[in-house]
Design an enzyme around this catalytic site. Structure first.
Site, PDB file in Angstrom:
ATOM      1  N   ASN A   1       9.836  15.658  24.448  1.00  0.00           N
ATOM      2  CA  ASN A   1      11.110  14.955  24.650  1.00  0.00           C
ATOM      3  C   ASN A   1      10.955  13.511  25.106  1.00  0.00           C
ATOM      4  O   ASN A   1      11.938  12.793  25.217  1.00  0.00           O
ATOM      5  CB  ASN A   1      11.945  15.677  25.718  1.00  0.00           C
ATOM      6  CG  ASN A   1      12.500  16.984  25.198  1.00  0.00           C
ATOM      7  OD1 ASN A   1      12.375  17.281  24.022  1.00  0.00           O
ATOM      8  ND2 ASN A   1      13.111  17.755  26.069  1.00  0.00           N
ATOM      9  N   LYS A   2       9.727  13.092  25.393  1.00  0.00           N
ATOM     10  CA  LYS A   2       9.545  11.758  25.966  1.00  0.00           C
ATOM     11  C   LYS A   2       9.673  10.668  24.890  1.00  0.00           C
ATOM     12  O   LYS A   2       9.647  10.959  23.698  1.00  0.00           O
ATOM     13  CB  LYS A   2       8.177  11.669  26.673  1.00  0.00           C
ATOM     14  CG  LYS A   2       8.038  12.676  27.818  1.00  0.00           C
ATOM     15  CD  LYS A   2       9.090  12.478  28.898  1.00  0.00           C
ATOM     16  CE  LYS A   2       8.862  13.340  30.128  1.00  0.00           C
ATOM     17  NZ  LYS A   2       9.393  14.706  30.002  1.00  0.00           N
ATOM     18  N   ASN A   3       9.775   9.410  25.343  1.00  0.00           N
ATOM     19  CA  ASN A   3      10.035   8.321  24.374  1.00  0.00           C
ATOM     20  C   ASN A   3       8.924   8.175  23.349  1.00  0.00           C
ATOM     21  O   ASN A   3       9.177   7.806  22.209  1.00  0.00           O
ATOM     22  CB  ASN A   3      10.260   7.000  25.109  1.00  0.00           C
ATOM     23  CG  ASN A   3      11.608   6.966  25.803  1.00  0.00           C
ATOM     24  OD1 ASN A   3      12.150   8.029  26.134  1.00  0.00           O
ATOM     25  ND2 ASN A   3      12.163   5.796  26.016  1.00  0.00           N
TER      26      ASN A   3
ATOM     27  N   HIS B   1       5.158  14.624  26.631  1.00  0.00           N
ATOM     28  CA  HIS B   1       5.857  15.852  26.231  1.00  0.00           C
ATOM     29  C   HIS B   1       6.805  15.544  25.067  1.00  0.00           C
ATOM     30  O   HIS B   1       7.228  14.395  24.883  1.00  0.00           O
ATOM     31  CB  HIS B   1       6.626  16.361  27.470  1.00  0.00           C
ATOM     32  CG  HIS B   1       7.620  17.429  27.190  1.00  0.00           C
ATOM     33  ND1 HIS B   1       8.950  17.169  26.994  1.00  0.00           N
ATOM     34  CD2 HIS B   1       7.454  18.759  27.065  1.00  0.00           C
ATOM     35  CE1 HIS B   1       9.576  18.306  26.758  1.00  0.00           C
ATOM     36  NE2 HIS B   1       8.691  19.283  26.806  1.00  0.00           N
TER      37      HIS B   1
END
Ligand SMILES: Cc1ncc(COP(=O)(O)O)c(C=O)c1O
Length: 371
Positions: A181-183, A179
């Protein structure tokens, strides 16, 4: 001063050009980029088979199906996560069995799992909140003792490790999210690391309508599958992100360290576990002092140009879960964290000066609210 969001993806120009190339190529849904992304992910996970999906939620749902979870089964999990974690259990007609969190790690309290095991328990679904894993040795010893499957919700833990081994390189089923927002991100996407090659066929069928193709024109359907495949456009973004994983994780660690050095401990905010071995520092979260109303804190921080995230309210207190019988008071640690947890800005493009700006603002706002 420029608004500082709690997170922001870093996409390099090479990736943007790569996406444009895919768009011009004539093939934009699942194809060669997905194959390449899966091969790279597999390499990262020590050669284990990996299959991608259009979300981490799909990866979790298919993981549960591969573990044979269905109506009447119980799955032990945490009440402090993104609601996807337990929604997928309900989706399959199974029952989430919540075990309260350890207030220090904010992850499921492993010490509470064994007493939650019943004859119906089929699996444990731990979540690595903010990228901090649980003690995997202890988790798998427990799973083995009670003959349970494990589906690791490592949605937030790409780049994390346990005892110097990458999350995803060991264990049963491991689900990641890509997604925005993930790293590392694909915009939207996810993947699952499978225990062995024998799971690949069913996994692929569940991903795309249960279809098996053969020869030039053969097609059969022998199981109900969904529509969960990743596009080549998204996979190309993921490939570009993977190249930066090491540098992203290092930068996040450096910024997290600076939060510990800079945030005034006298404010009464509960800090995360200062883990610089295992965590990928997906988020830097504090639990606000009980007397500080989070909504007020968020509004005042926004006025100072700083975005604050809420990850997450306790799941069992959502209307849907209350209607299924859960109530306030059952998981006090998760409830306390769910009410007071606040995600401070942390992403690779930030600088130490941004951390200092956030810490100053937190001190100012908390001080003002407590006045
Ligand atoms: C802990 C956790 N589980 C599951 C998910 C679901 O992933 P996705 O949003 O890719 O479906 C997420 C991310 O949003 C998450 O943070």
């Amino acid at each position: 001063m420029e608004f500082l969001p709690f997170t922001r993806p870093t996409i390099d120009e090479e990736t943007i050009a790569g996406v444009a190339e895919v768009l011009r190529s004539g093939w934009i849904t699942s194809g060669p980029q997905v194959k390449k992304f899966e091969a790279e992910l597999s390499r990262y996970c020590g050669g284990r088979p990996v299959r991608t999906f259009n979300s981490g939620t799909a990866a979790l749902e298919i993981g549960l199906r591969l573990a044979g979870i269905g109506p009447g089964d119980e799955v032990i999990t945490t009440p402090l996560s993104w609601v996807a974690t337990s929604n997928v259990i309900l989706e399959l007609g199974a029952k989430p069995v919540f075990v309260d969190i350890d207030p220090a790690t904010r992850n499921i309290d492993l010490g509470g799992i064994e007493s939650a095991v019943t004859k119906k328990t089929k699996a444990i679904l731990p979540v690595y909140l903010a990228g901090l894993p649980v003690d995997l040795d202890r988790l798998y010893a427990m799973a083995e003792k009670h003959h349970l499957r494990v589906l690791e919700d490592a949605a937030q833990a790409f780049g994390s490790s346990w005892n110097r081994k990458r999350i995803g390189s060991r264990g049963d089923l491991i689900a990641f999210s890509f997604h925005a927002n993930k790293n590392i991100t694909c915009g939207e996407g996810g993947c699952i690391v499978l225990p062995g090659e024998s799971d690949v066929v069913l996994c692929e069928k569940l991903r795309l309508q249960g279809v098996t193709r053969s020869g030039e024109d053969g097609m059969d359907v022998d199981v109900v599958g969904g529509k969960f495949n990743l596009t080549d456009v998204a996979a190309r973004i993921g490939l570009g992100q993977l190249e930066h994983l090491k540098e992203f994780t290092e930068k996040r660690r450096e910024l997290a360290r600076h939060y510990f050095e800079t945030l005034n401990p006298g404010l009464g905010c509960k800090l995360p576990v200062p883990d610089f071995e295992n965590s990928n520092w997906h988020m830097f979260q504090v639990v606000l002092p009980g007397r500080v109303r989070r909504a007020k804190f968020i509004a005042k921080m926004r006025d100072l140009g700083i975005g604050i995230g809420v990850h997450y309210p306790a799941i069992h207190l959502f209307s849907l879960y209350r209607s299924l019988g859960w109530k306030t008071g059952q998981f006090p640690h998760a409830e306390r964290a769910g009410k007071g947890i606040a995600t401070l800005p942390l992403f690779p493009a930030m600088e130490k000066a941004d951390v200092e700006r956030v810490c100053e603002a937190v001190a100012h706002v908390v001080g003002e609210i407590l006045q």
